[in-house]
Design a protein around this motif. Structure first.
Motif, PDB file in Angstrom:
ATOM      1  N   ILE A  86     -18.752  -9.542   0.302  1.00 31.73           N
ATOM      2  CA  ILE A  86     -20.197  -9.514   0.466  1.00 31.73           C
ATOM      3  C   ILE A  86     -20.790 -10.917   0.390  1.00 31.73           C
ATOM      4  N   GLU A  87     -20.165 -11.808  -0.397  1.00 27.74           N
ATOM      5  CA  GLU A  87     -20.679 -13.177  -0.518  1.00 27.74           C
ATOM      6  C   GLU A  87     -20.648 -13.901   0.830  1.00 27.74           C
ATOM      7  N   VAL A  93     -25.881 -14.180   6.750  1.00 24.62           N
ATOM      8  CA  VAL A  93     -27.193 -13.549   6.949  1.00 24.62           C
ATOM      9  C   VAL A  93     -28.322 -14.475   6.497  1.00 24.62           C
ATOM     10  N   ASN A  94     -28.151 -15.115   5.344  1.00 24.81           N
ATOM     11  CA  ASN A  94     -29.187 -16.012   4.830  1.00 24.81           C
ATOM     12  C   ASN A  94     -29.439 -17.186   5.777  1.00 24.81           C
ATOM     13  N   GLY A 277      -7.808 -15.860   5.208  1.00 25.77           N
ATOM     14  CA  GLY A 277      -8.133 -15.621   3.799  1.00 25.77           C
ATOM     15  C   GLY A 277      -9.331 -14.722   3.616  1.00 25.77           C
ATOM     16  N   TRP A 278     -10.387 -14.969   4.389  1.00 27.59           N
ATOM     17  CA  TRP A 278     -11.614 -14.189   4.289  1.00 27.59           C
ATOM     18  C   TRP A 278     -11.639 -13.035   5.287  1.00 27.59           C
ATOM     19  N   ASP A 332     -15.928 -14.308  -4.704  1.00 25.59           N
ATOM     20  CA  ASP A 332     -15.330 -13.738  -5.906  1.00 25.59           C
ATOM     21  C   ASP A 332     -13.810 -13.677  -5.714  1.00 25.59           C
ATOM     22  N   LYS A 333     -13.066 -14.268  -6.633  1.00 23.37           N
ATOM     23  CA  LYS A 333     -11.599 -14.286  -6.513  1.00 23.37           C
ATOM     24  C   LYS A 333     -11.005 -12.882  -6.512  1.00 23.37           C
ATOM     25  N   ASN A 334     -11.752 -11.922  -7.031  1.00 25.55           N
ATOM     26  CA  ASN A 334     -11.262 -10.544  -7.006  1.00 25.55           C
ATOM     27  C   ASN A 334     -11.107 -10.031  -5.577  1.00 25.55           C
ATOM     28  N   PHE A 335     -11.878 -10.599  -4.655  1.00 26.65           N
ATOM     29  CA  PHE A 335     -11.740 -10.201  -3.248  1.00 26.65           C
ATOM     30  C   PHE A 335     -10.343 -10.520  -2.735  1.00 26.65           C
TER      31      PHE A 335
END
Length: 456
Positions: A86-87, A93-94, A277-278, A332-335
């Motif tokens: 989401i980040e 989007v921003n 990665g993303w 977030d590293k959890n991603f």
């Protein structure tokens, strides 16, 4: 949404029909048109993955009442379980809503984005990068193209791994660079055959390509091995081009070591990006990083050549560039942990199911990337000539598409994509098992007719 709709961005439309070309004349007077398509890319296009994958899709059949499973090439982003964080989405989007990034940008990329990439890479480097060492590209593939164009000169050759990522071969051919191959050794966890590197290099060799984490083998090179690579390259007087686009896609025990740690030994040009990665290959943002504390790239005019190439190529999206600092800094590293846990589960699933399919063997379980390399034991099969034949017949009989190893430079191997939903892998392994069972060589007992058994 149907499964085929979900794959629309990944797979070419199935069961295409070709149009029959008409004879063209000008003004009805029989004069042929004076233009035609150039063939410069003809040879290069023959070594791309797309050509092989499209051929396999064309061998899938409407008569097979099964959905096409596209496990020959990888794009996890089309599957919900691999949706980006989401980040990253909020960052884009921003920027989009701000209206401040709708303009052209400098060829090298906007300063905040180049600074963010330098900061991202500097976390693991002894010799720190500055924004001037970073060039932004439209994905890692454009980075390959720019670097190869910058190095191309008469009689130059470049060292590429076997097996490897075919886009390197295609771009080398297109740029006029002679390709010389060195082997990755499966019995040594896919390490580089450094003796082989020295054997194929000569005075016209300009660079060696190192892919780490490795696509397609799935291994992660150790600190000691990369140190030896750097020493070998220095001995030969060549640069190291390192592809590290999978640096955030590691699910094994071996830690990632950036090649740039050895830039004091040999100049290192790093290719990277956020596509893997993303899980956003469609965002098309990557980078070239020049790790060169001794200024070799400057004195040899490599920097100048890259800048000149950037002046005549399209820039990556300004919107994505402007979002890049937030994407790199706030994720977030959890991603990453969640994504890599899914990949690890998929690897374990495939390796477990392959135990029941003797003719398809995985010598080393991958610890990174989104692929699994398997060796085909063709001596156990009847009527299968090689890996291409295996994959074509698999597509025809099961609507199942895997990538033949020949496309990667590894004959009689096969690559399975693991960056998909687990249920797709379960279905694929069932189809693969059925296919291999049908083509397994029969023993003398199995080939005896019922009547001959009754007469004994």
């Amino acid at each position: 949404m149907s499964e085929e709709q979900a794959h629309a961005n990944l797979a070419v439309p199935a069961f295409r029909t070709e149009k029959v070309p008409k004879t063209q004349t000008q003004n009805g007077h029989g004069t042929v048109w004076r233009f035609g398509g150039a063939d410069k890319a003809a040879k290069a296009s023959t070594v791309t993955l797309r050509g092989v994958i499209y051929m396999l899709f064309d061998n899938c059949s409407k008569d097979v009442k099964k959905t096409i499973l596209p496990l020959g090439h990888g794009d996890p982003s089309v599957y919900p379980c691999f949706r980006t964080c989401i980040e990253a989405e909020d960052a884009v989007v921003n920027v989009l809503r701000s209206g401040k990034s709708n303009s052209y940008c400098p060829g090298a990329g906007i300063l905040p984005a180049r600074r963010a990439v330098a900061d991202y890479l500097n976390r693991d480097l002894p010799n720190k990068l500055t924004p001037d060492d970073i060039f932004l590209t439209a994905g890692c593939n454009q980075g390959i193209e720019l670097v190869f164009e910058s190095l191309a000169r008469p009689n130059a050759n470049i060292l590429l791994p076997r097996p490897g990522f075919p886009h390197y071969d295609a771009r080398a051919v297109y740029s006029g660079l002679e390709i010389r191959k060195f082997d990755l050794l499966p019995d040594r966890e896919w390490e580089i055959d450094l003796e082989g590197v020295e054997a194929v290099a000569d005075e016209n060799t300009v660079a060696i390509v190192v892919i780490n984490p490795n696509n397609p083998c799935g291994n992660v090179y150790s600190h000691d091995h990369l140190h030896k690579v750097a020493e070998t390259a220095r001995k030969l007087g060549i640069m190291v081009i390192t592809d590290e686009v999978y640096d955030q896609t590691i699910f094994g025990d071996n830690p990632f070591v950036p090649m740039a740690k050895f830039a004091s030994i040999v100049p290192v040009l790093t290719l990277g990006g956020i596509s893997k990665g993303w899980v956003v290959p469609g965002w098309k943002i990557g980078w070239i990083a020049l790790n060169d504390p001794e200024g070799v790239f400057e004195s040899t005019k490599v920097v100048q050549s890259i800048k000149q190439s950037l002046d005549i190529t399209p820039d990556p999206s300004t919107i994505i560039q402007a979002a890049l600092p937030e994407i790199l800094e706030k994720v977030d590293k959890n991603f990453f942990a969640k994504k890599n846990k899914i990949l690890k589960h998929n690897v374990d699933l495939v390796c477990d199911r392959l135990k029941d399919i003797p003719c398809v063997v995985c010598p080393k379980k991958p610890e990174s990337c989104t692929y699994l390399l398997t060796k085909l034991e063709l001596s156990l099969l009847d009527g299968i000539k090689d890996d291409i034949d295996f994959c074509v017949k698999l597509a025809r009989e099961e609507n199942l598409v895997f990538l033949p190893g020949e496309a990667l430079g590894l004959k009689n191997w096969m690559r399975i994509t693991i960056g998909v939903e687990a249920h797709m892998l379960e279905d694929a392994l069932e189809r693969l098992k059925g296919f291999c069972t049908r083509h397994t060589k029969k023993t003398d007992t199995e080939t005896e007719s019922p009547s001959s058994v009754e007469n004994e």
